[in-house]
Scaffold this motif. Structure first.
Motif, PDB file in Angstrom:
ATOM      1  N   TYR A  43       0.852  -1.184   0.000  1.00 14.15           N
ATOM      2  CA  TYR A  43       0.000   0.000   0.000  1.00 14.15           C
ATOM      3  C   TYR A  43       0.890   1.237   0.000  1.00 14.15           C
ATOM      4  O   TYR A  43       1.831   1.329   0.796  1.00 14.15           O
ATOM      5  N   ASP A  48      -2.099   6.018  -3.426  1.00 10.90           N
ATOM      6  CA  ASP A  48      -2.847   4.767  -3.499  1.00 10.90           C
ATOM      7  C   ASP A  48      -4.230   4.940  -2.873  1.00 10.90           C
ATOM      8  O   ASP A  48      -4.348   5.039  -1.652  1.00 10.90           O
ATOM      9  N   SER A  51      -5.305   2.960   0.226  1.00 11.09           N
ATOM     10  CA  SER A  51      -4.558   3.093   1.466  1.00 11.09           C
ATOM     11  C   SER A  51      -5.292   3.960   2.482  1.00 11.09           C
ATOM     12  O   SER A  51      -5.925   4.953   2.126  1.00 11.09           O
ATOM     13  N   ARG A 173      -5.080  -7.045  -5.106  1.00  2.56           N
ATOM     14  CA  ARG A 173      -5.254  -7.125  -3.670  1.00  2.56           C
ATOM     15  C   ARG A 173      -6.642  -7.675  -3.337  1.00  2.56           C
ATOM     16  O   ARG A 173      -7.581  -7.530  -4.103  1.00  2.56           O
ATOM     17  N   GLY A 180      -8.837   1.753  -5.724  1.00  2.73           N
ATOM     18  CA  GLY A 180      -7.722   0.983  -5.194  1.00  2.73           C
ATOM     19  C   GLY A 180      -7.822  -0.502  -5.464  1.00  2.73           C
ATOM     20  O   GLY A 180      -6.854  -1.238  -5.299  1.00  2.73           O
ATOM     21  N   TYR A 186      -3.348  -1.847  -9.775  1.00  2.00           N
ATOM     22  CA  TYR A 186      -2.828  -2.200  -8.460  1.00  2.00           C
ATOM     23  C   TYR A 186      -2.716  -3.716  -8.275  1.00  2.00           C
ATOM     24  O   TYR A 186      -3.358  -4.293  -7.400  1.00  2.00           O
TER      25      TYR A 186
END
Length: 220
Positions: A43, A48, A51, A173, A180, A186
């Motif tokens: 992160y 980001d 985050s 993620r 994000g 990402y």
């Protein structure tokens, strides 16, 4: 027995996308339990949207702005603690979420923490499979937020693997919603390919905050 490496601050002060995969195979020890890390997420703070530090420093996120090698511990969805290793240059918020691992020492203590109140014990692979489970197995909570991992008196110890683990895979993620969670922009999760303790991928969904400090739908 594998000889692990005692890190110094410079080992964790590089860019978060470089530091994150180096934590795979590292061992985190706390309160009688040691976990070998098999999955982490990067992160990058104000760069980001996934985050907690995306909108700048707050009393809660100040530790993410450095120096490196401190713990950032947060309460998720009003239910669980999750822990992160702060990394990157001083003043640039970044951290690596410790997402999953294998309990390699202190199995009985880890089971006491994870199986309390359950009729059936967790499978061994699930004891630290997921960030909340990992923090629970290690006995980590709010009182460990901001702790310096390089302090000789620290109750939490980090040791790095002496050689790269592998093969390592990289992808989106887990559970991060909004911008994000964009897997193209990402792909910041790293894991040891084929390890049974790696968590199952789930895309992000927006959840209503149950506590004002629970992190909402974003991670670190």
């Amino acid at each position: 027995m594998t000889t692990m490496i005692v890190p110094d601050r410079a080992d964790l002060a590089g860019p978060v996308l470089e530091v994150a995969p180096t934590l795979l195979g590292a061992r985190v020890s706390a309160h009688g339990v040691t976990v070998r890390l098999t999955e982490v997420e990067a992160y990058a703070g104000t760069r980001d949207p996934g985050s907690h530090a995306f909108r700048g420093p707050t009393p809660r996120t100040q530790v993410m702005f450095g120096p490196a090698a401190h713990l950032y511990v947060y309460f998720s969805y009003g239910m669980h603690w999750c822990c992160n290793v702060v990394c990157g240059p001083d003043g640039e918020a970044s951290a690596v979420l410790l997402r999953a691992g294998e309990v390699v020492d202190g199995m009985e203590l880890a089971r006491e923490r994870r199986d309390a109140g359950r009729a059936r014990p967790h499978p061994e692979r699930d004891l630290a499979r997921g960030p909340a489970r990992l923090a629970s197995a290690l006995g980590l909570g709010r009182e460990h937020d901001g702790l310096d991992l390089l302090d000789p008196a620290s109750p939490v110890v980090l040791r790095l693997a002496p050689a790269p683990v592998g093969p390592v895979r990289q992808g989106p993620r887990v559970g991060v919603s909004g911008a994000g969670g964009d897997p193209e922009r990402y792909p910041w999760r790293f894991w040891v390919d084929g390890d049974p303790t790696v968590s199952v991928y789930r895309p992000g969904t927006t959840r209503r905050r149950t506590r004002p400090d629970d992190g909402g739908s974003v991670r670190t």
